[in-house]
Each structure stands twice: as C-alpha cells, then as structure tokens.
Write an enzyme that holds these catalytic residues in place. Structure first.
Site, short mmCIF file in Angstrom:
data_model
loop_
_atom_site.label_atom_id
_atom_site.label_comp_id
_atom_site.label_asym_id
_atom_site.label_seq_id
_atom_site.Cartn_x
_atom_site.Cartn_y
_atom_site.Cartn_z
N ASN A 1 1.60 10.45 7.55
CA ASN A 1 3.00 10.66 7.21
C ASN A 1 3.89 10.86 8.44
O ASN A 1 5.10 10.65 8.36
CB ASN A 1 3.14 11.81 6.21
CG ASN A 1 2.70 11.37 4.81
OD1 ASN A 1 2.11 10.29 4.65
ND2 ASN A 1 2.97 12.20 3.82
N GLU B 1 0.81 -1.20 0.00
CA GLU B 1 0.00 0.00 0.00
C GLU B 1 0.85 1.26 0.00
O GLU B 1 0.62 2.20 -0.75
CB GLU B 1 -0.89 -0.05 1.24
CG GLU B 1 -1.88 1.07 1.35
CD GLU B 1 -2.75 0.90 2.60
OE1 GLU B 1 -3.89 1.34 2.56
OE2 GLU B 1 -2.27 0.32 3.61
#
Lengths: 383, 356
Positions: free
Chosen positions: A366, A246
């Site tokens: 992130n 992913e």
C-alpha cells in the site's frame, strides 16, 4: 442516476442465486491453500464451469456468459452471500485472463482460456523475486533467445508464489534485454509450464501455516515463442494491464466484504445478547459494515464509468488501499469482539485475519499504491 | 443500475461553481469575516437569480422543482467556495417542510431570493446568521429518532437571541432562549413525522455536500502548494511522506462521494416513509465529516508553517470544516444511528431494490 436493479439484472441475480443455493457445497471445503484442499476446490471449479458459472464475464465461446461488470458484481455478491468457496483459480481467471483477452493471439486464447476456466490447468503468478518485491522492475530472472529451437531459455528464481506448489503453469515476468536505460524496459511476459525440465518448486508455509506459498527455481528452462504474451521486451506494459485488474475490481469484489460484514454483525448481536460487547466494539463493527457498504457503492460508480467506456487506470490503486485496509479493520473488529477467545478461533476469524493482513502487502504494497495515487492521480512529482 | 450524474446535473454544478469563483473568492470571504452580518453583499440575490434559492421549490411557486439529487453538485460548489450564506436551510430544509405543513405562502419569496432561512437543527443549540435571516426554524428531535419530532416556525418576539462566538468568523451564531414549551418558541408546524425526518435528512445531505466541497478545496490548495514549495532543493510533493498524506486525503474524499450521492438519490427516489433513507443520510454525514476532517488535517500538515496563519487562505475553509463536521451530529453520532438500524433494527440485509 438509477440505483435500482433493472428487471433483467434482477432476473440474472435470481438465476445465479438459485444455482448457487442448489450447488454450493454445504460443508466448507478444506483450505484451498493446502494440497488436499486444492484438489477439492478444483472439483468445485469444474462443477461451476460446466454449468457456465465459473467465468461469467468471459465470452460464451470460452465458457462464460458475456456478463457486464455490473452483472459480474451481482454474481460475486450472490456467490459470497451463500458462502461460496475461495476461488483457487483466481490468479488465472481474474489476473491472467484479462491480459490474455487484451494481448493474447487468437491461438493463445483458444489454447489457454478453456482449460483455465475449467480448472484443468491452474495458474500461479511469477512476478516477485527475492530481491524484487515492491521494486518489481528489479527482477533478475533472465530469458535468452534460442533461435535454433525457436524460444527462450530462462534462469532465475521466483518467490511468494501463491499456490505455486499445486499449480500447473506460471505467468512470469523475465528480463530479456539487460542493456536498456530504464529498468521498466527489456522485460517479457512468459507462460511457463511448471512441469518443464529445469523447474524446481518448493512450497513453504504462509503466516497462517498453510503451504500456500512457493519458491520456483528456473534452471535453463526452455519456453517456446508461442508462449510469449504480447511483444518481446514490452512485458512491463503487458503486466501493468494485469495489475490494474488485480488492484481494481476483479481480485476483490465488494460481495466478499459485504458477506464478511454481515457475519460480523451477526457475531456482534450474539455478543451483545451475552452482554459481552462494549460501545467501542459496536462502533468498530458498524464502521466495518459501513466501509463494506461504501466500497460496494464506490465500485458501482466504477462499473458505470467502465460501461461508459472509461478506464479505471491508476485509480485502481485507491480501490486496493480501501479494500485491503478495510478487510484488516473488519477482522480486527471480530477478534476484539471475541476477546480472549479469538486465540482459539483459528479456523474462522483468526484465519481470516491472517489472510486479511496479506492484503496491504500483495499486488503491490500500500506504500507503493499511495505513491501511484499521489503521482498518477494527483500529479505530484516523481522525484 | 446507473451510478453517475447526468450531463445537466454536472453542468448546473459547474455553473454555480463558476459564479462563486467570481463572487465568492477568498478575499470576499475575508471581507465577510469582518462585515456586520458575515455574508457577502448581493451574493444571495445572484444565486437566486440563477435559480439556486428555488432549486427545490415547486414550479407553481416560482422555483425549479428539482430534486435533492439535482441540488447535490450545486451544494458541493457552495462548499468549495466556502459560501457564507444560509444555503442548506433555505434551499433544502425549509421548502419541503413548509409545503408539507401547508405554509405555501413562504415558497415564492424563498424562490425569489427575498426570504432566507436559518434553522436550529437536531439538538444543536444555535442559529447561524439569525439576524440576517427572514425566517427562523427549529427542526428535529432530541438526541435520537425515538423521540418526538418537532418543527417550529420561530416567533422572534418570543425568543431571546444571544450572540455566541464562533471559530469561523463568517458564522454568526446566536443561542435562542425561550420558555420550556415548544409553543413558547413560535408556531408548531403541522407536518407528519416522516416529513420532518426527510427535512432533516435533506439537511444532512446538503451539509455533507458542503463538506465534500470544502474537502476538495483544501486538497486542491494542498496539491498546488506541495508542487510549488521547495525544500532541500526539490518540491516537497516529491517526498514520499507528503505523497502519502495527500493520497490519504484523496482516498477519504473519494470514498465519501458515492455514499453522499446515494443518500441524495434515495431522498429523491425512495418513498418518503422508507426507513432506509435515514440510514443513507446518516452514512453520508458520517463519511463526509470524516473525509473533510482528514483533508483539513493533512492540508495543514502539508502546508506546515505557511498554513498556520490567518494570512493564508487555508484557515477560511478549515475552520468551516471544524464547525460543520460536528454540526447536526458528528460522524460517531451518525454511526450510532446506523448501528441501531443495522445491528438492532431491521435494516434489510439485501442492498439492491428492484424495479416493481
């Protein structure tokens, strides 16, 4: 080093391009994150699968072409070059399928892969929960063994489930042992039909207003043993194989960003011709174009590494940070070019911008990716 | 399609790195700062002895006849060590340009390590290490590629060289002052425009490799430091804020690498008059400059007070980055060149060339 495409690869590119140019719907389909658009997108997936183009990297016995990573990248480039529709099957074909190939039994592969590839059965990802976002190991949905019936009884809630309201199946992480020392242990990877008794799905709107999200409530849902993927209590490790796909290549190949960057350059030319682009706009546009090109080169390097038997592993987190933040910058450059007209551009760049904003959040924020990079690539201490 | 260096290329880079770890440690670099010529005594002849000086000189002239791509990893190793020698002009710019202009008599001395070159490139106003160099060259074009190219073999008797200070103590700068005409500088070399362009592009790629090496050095120093340095009873590398600084530095470096490798490959494999080569070289310089600047900034912040002193080694590499990131066009300047090709020009929209 040889950065020239081989004659065989060039032939594959021409073949893919010819089929796509002939078959890709001429008019854009309605958003695949709406009920009506989803159906239209599934029809398109069927057309592709029947012609052998839906899952080019899968082995031929499951409807693919056994394409290498390099070939798959070529296909993706061609797909987005001609403006191919979004892939509403992506959570199945790009996230679950690699895990099925790695951990699934032969029966599971036979049972699930062909209908997944054809879009006859559609899959959503059941990982996040209201109190388990970035902290995925904190999931509280439980599964308790039911030896009489030969399976598991699941209770809990999943959320932010993309296209959950339209899908048939969910691959989910659940807790099967609550007595473990470390939260990463004691989880199991289950394949759950959303048509089961005890499943309630409530769709809700994403930032862009589409009903692309769902909450999935599970109340005493029975899942038979043959729908456990990998070993019981080893679900975290099975799941991590999927997250590598992913975060790495399969979710967001470079072709998509190269196509967006070209569209951005076209928009910039139009605005320059009208005298409505500043030097700052022009710099933002070329930065975005160069960033997409850099990502293409970066991934080619990764493809060579994989062809040599290497593994991307934790480096996939670098990949994910790069493409997700690049996509935001790219769309922001377009909105800045449009200026006040950006507000009204709801179906194109503003829509794309809202989608891009999800990138630094999904598949692990992130912030989490930067931790992974620091700890597992650079070797910094965990605590 | 294969995007990786060969084992031989990797080994050559490692061999240069090993030699430099021994001959160009931080102490030697510090000594160069306070020496007369800013260089390390005997280092150039050692590098020449292992073939670096003549890496891209044809074998008939005593070189190894290698490509820019072969030179890439040795150049990164030079950057990593902060080598204070004129590697890029001597190894990458001069040999091809002198050969294109028919001045073969300089090639053997270059390969032997007897002749080093200092070049003033593009519209940067100065030479680095002119006093210690044997040949001085002017290479470039002013402001943009639309204007006339020039390559001049400078005649020292006709040029006044005025010393200029540099923030990097190992860079001995001089500003050349001569009459207004090119002929006032020396001998104008007779080389076709595209050969001058490629010489510049080789220089840009060489410079980009140095920047990658410097970035890598600073990141290594930083990663080691944050694992060692304790505050609040734990290594500071366990703090998320520090982790994110380090991850950002690595990301910038990691993304820049394949961009630089591609430019080196293009210079070695595409026709010399292919306009894509200049775009690839400008992209390389833009990404390498930004990556090195990012690594320098994060390195200083993570080292904090310890790094903010000339007693610690970081400044030796950081100050080199501050100079090289802006030399021969900074990132924004090179992005403008790319923009002219991509937005206004006819840079091909399809990336992958095919085998004929």
């Amino acid at each position: 080093m040889d950065l020239i495409e081989s004659p065989d690869d060039a032939g594959f590119r021409r073949q893919a391009r010819a089929w796509l140019e002939e078959n890709v719907p001429k008019l854009p389909l309605p958003s695949g994150d709406t009920r009506q658009g989803f159906v239209a997108h599934i029809e398109w997936e069927r057309t592709m699968y029947d012609a052998g183009w839906a899952v080019v990297s899968w082995p031929p016995e499951f409807g693919g072409r056994g394409a290498t990573t390099s070939r798959w990248l070529i296909f993706e480039e061609e797909y987005y070059r001609v403006g191919g529709p979004q892939r509403v099957t992506q959570n199945g074909i790009f996230l679950l399928a690699p895990t099925l190939f790695e951990f699934g039994t032969a029966e599971q592969q036979q049972r699930f892969l062909p209908p997944m590839g054809r879009g006859d059965e559609t899959w959503c990802q059941g990982w996040s929960e209201p109190n388990a976002g970035s902290d995925l190991a904190a999931i509280a949905t439980t599964a308790v063994a039911d030896q009489d019936r030969g399976g598991w009884v699941v209770n809990g809630q999943k959320t932010w489930t993309t296209r959950g309201a339209f899908c048939d199946w969910m691959f989910a992480l659940v807790r099967t042992d609550t007595t473990v020392d470390r939260p990463h242990q004691g989880m199991t990877y289950l394949l759950i039909p959303l048509t089961s008794d005890g499943v309630t799905v409530r769709g809700f709107e994403r930032l862009d207003g589409d009903e692309g999200f769902a909450e999935v409530f599970l109340e005493d849902v029975f899942v038979p043993d043959d729908q456990v993927l990998g070993e019981v209590n080893r679900g975290w490790y099975v799941a991590m194989a999927t997250t590598t796909s992913e975060r790495g290549l399969t979710l967001r190949s470079p072709g998509r960003f190269s196509a967006s960057a070209r569209d951005l350059v076209v928009l910039c030319r139009e605005r320059l011709a009208e005298g409505r682009a500043t030097d700052q706009d022009r710099d933002a546009v070329i930065r975005a174009w160069m960033d997409a090109e850099a990502y293409r080169l970066y991934v080619q390097q990764t493809a060579t590494k994989m062809a040599d038997g290497g593994d991307i592993g934790a480096e996939s987190s670098l990949n994910k940070i790069w493409w997700s933040e690049m996509d935001v910058r790219l769309h922001r450059a377009a909105l800045d070019l449009l200026g006040p007209e950006a507000e009204a551009d709801v179906d194109r760049w503003m829509k794309g911008y809202q989608f891009a904003l999800a990138g630094p959040i999904y598949a692990g924020t992130n912030e989490i990716q930067r931790n992974v990079v620091a700890e597992r690539v650079l070797g910094l201490p965990r605590r | 399609m294969r995007f990786a260096f060969t084992d031989e290329q990797v080994e050559l880079g490692a061999a240069v790195g090993d030699l430099l770890a021994n001959r160009c440690p931080p102490e030697a670099l510090r000594a160069a700062w306070s020496s007369d010529d800013g260089r390390i005594p005997g280092l150039w002849s050692s590098l020449a002895a292992m073939g670096l000086a003549g890496l891209c000189v044809p074998e008939v002239h005593g070189g190894l006849g290698m490509s820019v791509l072969d030179a890439a990893l040795p150049m990164v190793a030079c950057g990593y060590a902060g080598v204070p020698e004129p590697v890029v002009p001597t190894v990458l710019i001069a040999p091809g340009l002198l050969a294109a202009a028919g001045r073969h008599e300089h090639l053997s001395p270059i390969a032997a390590g007897d002749t080093t070159v200092s070049a003033a490139v593009l519209d940067d106003p100065w030479f680095v290490g002119a006093d210690a160099a044997d040949l001085l060259m002017l290479v470039g074009h002013r402001r943009d590629r639309e204007m006339a190219r020039l390559a001049v073999l400078v005649d020292r008797d006709r040029v006044d060289l005025e010393p200029v200070p540099s923030v990097d103590g190992a860079r001995r700068l001089t500003r050349g002052v001569a009459g207004r005409g090119l002929g006032d500088w020396g001998e104008v070399l007779d080389a076709p425009d595209h050969e001058i362009d490629r010489a510049l592009d080789r220089g840009l790629v060489g410079m980009s490799c140095l920047l990658l090496g410097l970035a890598e050095r600073m990141l290594d120093l930083t990663v080691a430091h944050v694992q060692d340095r304790q505050q609040f009873g734990v290594p500071i590398g366990s703090f998320q804020a520090i982790k994110h600084h380090c991850a950002d530095a690595l990301l910038a470096l990691d993304v820049a690498r394949p961009v630089v490798w591609r430019a080196a490959w293009s210079l070695s494999n595409l026709p010399a008059d292919d306009p894509a080569v200049a775009v690839h070289a400008s992209m390389a310089k833009a990404y390498a400059s930004d990556a090195a600047a990012e690594c320098a900034a994060q390195a200083l912040q993570c080292h904090a007070g310890i790094g903010y002193s000339t007693e610690y080694d970081l400044h030796l590499y950081m100050k080199r980055v501050w100079t090289l990131q802006r030399a021969w066009g900074d990132a924004a300047w090179h992005r403008r060149l790319v923009a002219s090709a991509v937005i206004e020009g006819d840079y091909p929209d399809h990336p992958a060339p095919e085998h004929p």
